[in-house]
Enzyme design. Structure first.
Site, PDB file in Angstrom:
ATOM      1  N   HIS A 181       0.782  -1.156  -0.055  1.00 44.31           N
ATOM      2  CA  HIS A 181      -0.117   0.068  -0.091  1.00 44.31           C
ATOM      3  C   HIS A 181       0.925   1.180   0.039  1.00 44.31           C
ATOM      4  CE1 HIS A 181       0.744  -0.912   4.411  1.00 44.31           C
ATOM      5  NE2 HIS A 181       0.546   0.328   4.497  1.00 44.31           N
ATOM      6  N   HIS A 224       0.745   5.283   0.916  1.00 42.76           N
ATOM      7  CA  HIS A 224      -0.021   6.529   1.865  1.00 42.76           C
ATOM      8  C   HIS A 224      -0.009   7.580   1.019  1.00 42.76           C
ATOM      9  CE1 HIS A 224       0.266   4.163   5.826  1.00 42.76           C
ATOM     10  NE2 HIS A 224       1.123   3.553   5.279  1.00 42.76           N
TER      11      HIS A 224
END
Length: 142
Positions: free
Chosen positions: A103, A105
């Site tokens: 992932h 951010h």
């Protein structure tokens, strides 16, 4: 390196087993607000393929995540009237990774406003709903 765990929280979000504040989705990526944001509008962009992190994802699938982060960053600048954007991506515990599904951010930043420490507080659901609506509107305007 440890194998990908299909029961990690982001895999559960992708399968609809755990709620989230979705702001964007295409055939390759899924983006949603962080429930414990470090800044207003803190968004996570994840691949739909099972990937623990940058070390076990294909370059093509990583590029999809990067393109998703790029799209979210541009919309977040407008939605939150940001002065800048911080993009972070961590790999393995020694690199700061906590959730083991790749992932990125994407965090809209304002001059003079520090980020909160990671996982320091859970945001109110109403605030997350409002922030998701702002980001979705900015994405539609592009």
């Amino acid at each position: 390196m440890t194998a990908y765990d299909p029961n990690n929280i982001f895999a559960k979000i992708l399968r609809g087993e755990f709620p989230c504040y979705k702001v964007y989705e295409d055939e390759h990526v899924f983006a949603f607000l962080d429930m414990m944001p470090r800044v207003t509008g803190h968004t996570l962009v994840i691949p739909k393929v099972p990937a623990r992190n940058i070390l076990d994802v294909t370059a093509e699938d990583y590029a999809h995540v990067a393109r998703g982060a790029h799209k979210i960053a541009a919309a977040a600048m407008k939605a939150f009237k940001a002065d800048g954007i911080t993009v972070q991506q961590f790999n393995e515990p020694a690199g700061g990774q906590v959730v083991f599904h790749l992932h990125m951010h994407v965090m809209p930043r304002h001059d003079g406003v520090a980020m909160l420490p990671p996982a320091s507080r859970k945001e109110d659901a109403k605030v997350l709903e409002e922030n998701a609506a702002k980001l979705i509107a900015a994405l539609k305007a592009e």
